[in-house]
Write an enzyme that holds these catalytic residues in place. Structure first.
Site, PDB file in Angstrom:
ATOM      1  N   ALA A  66       0.873  -1.172   0.000  1.00  0.00           N
ATOM      2  CA  ALA A  66       0.000   0.000   0.000  1.00  0.00           C
ATOM      3  C   ALA A  66       0.912   1.224   0.000  1.00  0.00           C
ATOM      4  CB  ALA A  66      -0.885  -0.013   1.237  1.00  0.00           C
ATOM      5  N   GLY A 111       0.497  -4.966   0.951  1.00  0.00           N
ATOM      6  CA  GLY A 111      -0.699  -4.996   0.103  1.00  0.00           C
ATOM      7  C   GLY A 111      -0.480  -5.800  -1.171  1.00  0.00           C
ATOM      8  N   GLU A 114      -1.106  -9.278  -0.319  1.00  0.00           N
ATOM      9  CA  GLU A 114      -2.549  -9.408  -0.047  1.00  0.00           C
ATOM     10  C   GLU A 114      -3.360  -9.459  -1.350  1.00  0.00           C
ATOM     11  OE1 GLU A 114      -2.351  -5.999   2.745  1.00  0.00           O
ATOM     12  OE2 GLU A 114      -3.458  -7.279   4.122  1.00  0.00           O
ATOM     13  N   GLU A 134       4.398  -4.930   7.228  1.00  0.00           N
ATOM     14  CA  GLU A 134       3.700  -3.819   7.890  1.00  0.00           C
ATOM     15  C   GLU A 134       4.182  -3.581   9.319  1.00  0.00           C
ATOM     16  OE1 GLU A 134       2.225  -6.206   6.121  1.00  0.00           O
ATOM     17  OE2 GLU A 134       0.701  -5.327   4.797  1.00  0.00           O
TER      18      GLU A 134
HETATM   19  N1  DAK Z   1       4.709   3.051  -0.847  1.00  0.00           N
HETATM   20  C1  DAK Z   1       5.127   4.199  -1.461  1.00  0.00           C
HETATM   21  N2  DAK Z   1       6.231   4.270  -2.225  1.00  0.00           N
HETATM   22  C2  DAK Z   1       6.961   3.158  -2.369  1.00  0.00           C
HETATM   23  C3  DAK Z   1       6.585   1.932  -1.743  1.00  0.00           C
HETATM   24  C4  DAK Z   1       5.399   1.913  -0.959  1.00  0.00           C
HETATM   25  N3  DAK Z   1       4.947   0.789  -0.386  1.00  0.00           N
HETATM   26  N4  DAK Z   1       7.523   1.013  -2.050  1.00  0.00           N
HETATM   27  C5  DAK Z   1       8.426   1.642  -2.848  1.00  0.00           C
HETATM   28  N5  DAK Z   1       8.084   2.936  -3.044  1.00  0.00           N
HETATM   29  C6  DAK Z   1       8.796   3.955  -3.807  1.00  0.00           C
HETATM   30  C7  DAK Z   1      10.023   4.447  -3.063  1.00  0.00           C
HETATM   31  O1  DAK Z   1       9.657   5.441  -2.129  1.00  0.00           O
HETATM   32  C8  DAK Z   1      10.849   5.002  -4.193  1.00  0.00           C
HETATM   33  O2  DAK Z   1      10.325   6.264  -4.564  1.00  0.00           O
HETATM   34  P1  DAK Z   1      11.326   7.504  -4.929  1.00  0.00           P
HETATM   35  O3  DAK Z   1      12.165   7.705  -3.720  1.00  0.00           O
HETATM   36  O4  DAK Z   1      12.104   7.016  -6.126  1.00  0.00           O
HETATM   37  O5  DAK Z   1      10.396   8.639  -5.253  1.00  0.00           O
HETATM   38  C9  DAK Z   1      10.563   4.038  -5.340  1.00  0.00           C
HETATM   39  O6  DAK Z   1       9.339   3.387  -4.988  1.00  0.00           O
HETATM   40  C10 DAK Z   1      11.634   2.977  -5.506  1.00  0.00           C
HETATM   41  O7  DAK Z   1      11.819   2.353  -4.236  1.00  0.00           O
HETATM   42  P2  DAK Z   1      13.273   2.156  -3.566  1.00  0.00           P
HETATM   43  O8  DAK Z   1      14.194   3.234  -3.998  1.00  0.00           O
HETATM   44  O9  DAK Z   1      13.048   1.971  -2.124  1.00  0.00           O
HETATM   45  O10 DAK Z   1      13.718   0.801  -4.271  1.00  0.00           O
HETATM   46  P3  DAK Z   1      14.714  -0.293  -3.684  1.00  0.00           P
HETATM   47  O11 DAK Z   1      14.968  -1.223  -4.800  1.00  0.00           O
HETATM   48  O12 DAK Z   1      15.874   0.302  -2.986  1.00  0.00           O
HETATM   49  O13 DAK Z   1      13.854  -1.062  -2.582  1.00  0.00           O
HETATM   50  C11 DAK Z   1      11.853  -2.157  -1.687  1.00  0.00           C
HETATM   51  C12 DAK Z   1      12.719  -1.823  -2.943  1.00  0.00           C
HETATM   52  C13 DAK Z   1      10.562  -2.801  -2.168  1.00  0.00           C
HETATM   53  C14 DAK Z   1      12.625  -3.152  -0.803  1.00  0.00           C
HETATM   54  C15 DAK Z   1      11.601  -0.839  -0.895  1.00  0.00           C
HETATM   55  O14 DAK Z   1      11.068   0.113  -1.799  1.00  0.00           O
HETATM   56  C16 DAK Z   1      10.609  -1.041   0.213  1.00  0.00           C
HETATM   57  O15 DAK Z   1      10.968  -1.548   1.279  1.00  0.00           O
HETATM   58  N6  DAK Z   1       9.351  -0.581  -0.014  1.00  0.00           N
HETATM   59  C17 DAK Z   1       8.350  -0.610   1.018  1.00  0.00           C
HETATM   60  C18 DAK Z   1       7.858  -2.010   1.186  1.00  0.00           C
HETATM   61  C19 DAK Z   1       6.785  -2.088   2.264  1.00  0.00           C
HETATM   62  O16 DAK Z   1       7.064  -1.800   3.439  1.00  0.00           O
HETATM   63  N7  DAK Z   1       5.627  -2.478   1.839  1.00  0.00           N
HETATM   64  C20 DAK Z   1       4.527  -2.615   2.723  1.00  0.00           C
HETATM   65  C21 DAK Z   1       3.821  -1.321   2.769  1.00  0.00           C
HETATM   66  S1  DAK Z   1       2.600  -1.326   4.038  1.00  0.00           S
HETATM   67  C22 DAK Z   1      -4.219  -0.412   5.192  1.00  0.00           C
HETATM   68  C23 DAK Z   1      -4.237  -0.958   3.937  1.00  0.00           C
HETATM   69  C24 DAK Z   1      -3.266  -1.805   3.558  1.00  0.00           C
HETATM   70  C25 DAK Z   1      -2.227  -2.083   4.399  1.00  0.00           C
HETATM   71  C26 DAK Z   1      -2.250  -1.603   5.699  1.00  0.00           C
HETATM   72  C27 DAK Z   1      -3.240  -0.756   6.103  1.00  0.00           C
HETATM   73  N8  DAK Z   1      -5.100   0.589   5.551  1.00  0.00           N
HETATM   74  C28 DAK Z   1      -5.901   1.141   4.523  1.00  0.00           C
HETATM   75  C29 DAK Z   1      -4.986   1.279   6.752  1.00  0.00           C
HETATM   76  C30 DAK Z   1      -1.048  -2.621   3.866  1.00  0.00           C
HETATM   77  C31 DAK Z   1       0.102  -1.925   4.139  1.00  0.00           C
HETATM   78  C32 DAK Z   1       1.291  -2.079   3.361  1.00  0.00           C
HETATM   79  O17 DAK Z   1       1.287  -2.649   2.299  1.00  0.00           O
END
Ligand code: DAK
Length: 260
Positions: A66, A111, A114, A134
């Site tokens: 997400a 997400g 999911e 998360e």
């Molecule tokens: N959200 C926003 N931007 C994201 C993103 C994300 N989940 N994942 C990556 N990006 C963006 C990065 O910010 C970066 O943007 P710029 O800085 O270039 O503008 C670009 O994508 C490239 O990412 P990286 O530079 O970080 O790329 P790397 O290869 O170094 O790393 C990575 C890839 C996938 C390991 C890293 O980007 C990462 O850790 N991303 C976050 C992964 C994560 O934590 N995903 C889970 C998110 S939480 C809910 C609904 C749903 C959920 C919960 C609540 N509610 C409605 C309340 C679910 C929540 C989640 O999914």
């Protein structure tokens, strides 16, 4: 609806929906979720479309979660609305009477995992990575991860991924039953399309009944679930495809299914 964040193409009975924000690793914001919901509705009601494929643009991500930039300052009520939109969309896709195949071409985190778990089949590229990270940002899954993951891979493994927050690779995801198949990245779409084309040629009503019986029987008592299966199976006898399939077998020829 005009799409800004997804690509939609349909050919020969198969619709392919591609998340298309590769610079943000296809992170899922509410606009994209709204477009996915529209696409699912469109596929559900278009009789020419038999199968849906869901994938991500680029070679790095299916969906990296997400969109954290959208969630960072959220208060509980907008967060709830974002969650409801996601739940409604994913459930609609999960229960739609047509098969959905996810082609997971890279990161499927939070997400992303999911969304993939709401599809009927998960085909992954060798570089795919899965997880529910998360917890590492002070959250828990919000689009069904705690529930679908426990059902799919068991409570113990789901707790390890959700409460530990670690990522796993495609090989491990295959070992624990999180994905059905793993391919080299350059073969993923071709293999997914081949499988989708095969599904598109099968009797659509029987596919619908199989999906329905599994989805809605799973949480019932065995007696009630078996009753549901019997009703679904009996309904198949109302179709021309069932008559054709059985006649073709007896006449030692290939069946010519018409989808009715
Ligand atoms: N959200 C926003 N931007 C994201 C993103 C994300 N989940 N994942 C990556 N990006 C963006 C990065 O910010 C970066 O943007 P710029 O800085 O270039 O503008 C670009 O994508 C490239 O990412 P990286 O530079 O970080 O790329 P790397 O290869 O170094 O790393 C990575 C890839 C996938 C390991 C890293 O980007 C990462 O850790 N991303 C976050 C992964 C994560 O934590 N995903 C889970 C998110 S939480 C809910 C609904 C749903 C959920 C919960 C609540 N509610 C409605 C309340 C679910 C929540 C989640 O999914």
């Amino acid at each position: 609806m005009e799409y800004k964040n997804i690509l939609f193409e349909a050919a020969e009975g198969v619709a392919t929906v591609t998340f298309n924000r590769p610079k943000a690793l296809n992170a899922m914001n509410s606009d994209t979720m709204g477009e996915l919901m529209d696409a699912v509705n469109r596929i559900r009601s278009d009789e020419a479309i038999k199968v849906m494929i869901l994938t991500g643009a680029g070679e790095k991500a299916f969906v990296a979660g997400a969109d954290i930039s959208q969630m960072v300052d959220m208060r509980p009520q907008p967060a709830l609305a974002f969650m409801e939109l996601g739940h409604e969309t994913l459930r609609m896709m999960e229960t739609m009477p047509k098969p959905v195949v996810a082609a997971i071409n890279g990161f499927a985190l939070g997400g992303g995992t999911e969304i993939a778990m709401s599809c009927d089949f998960r085909f992954a590229s060798e570089n795919a990575r899965f997880g529910q990270p998360e917890i590492l940002i002070g959250l828990i899954p919000g689009w069904g991860g705690t529930q679908r993951m426990a059902r799919l891979i068991g409570v113990g493994r789901a707790k390890e991924l959700i409460m530990g927050g670690d990522q796993i690779d495609a090989k491990r995801a295959y070992e624990i039953g999180l994905v059905n198949r793993v391919y080299p990245l350059d073969q993923l779409m071709a293999e997914t399309k081949k499988f989708a084309a095969k599904l598109a040629r099968l009797p659509g009503f029987a596919l619908k009944m199989a999906k329905h019986a599994i989805n809605f029987g799973y949480d019932l008592s065995l007696d009630n679930a078996n009753r549901l299966e019997m009703e679904c199976c009996a309904q198949c006898f109302s179709t021309d495809d069932q008559k054709e399939g059985m006649k073709a077998f007896l006449e030692k020829r290939k069946p010519n299914f018409k989808g009715c």
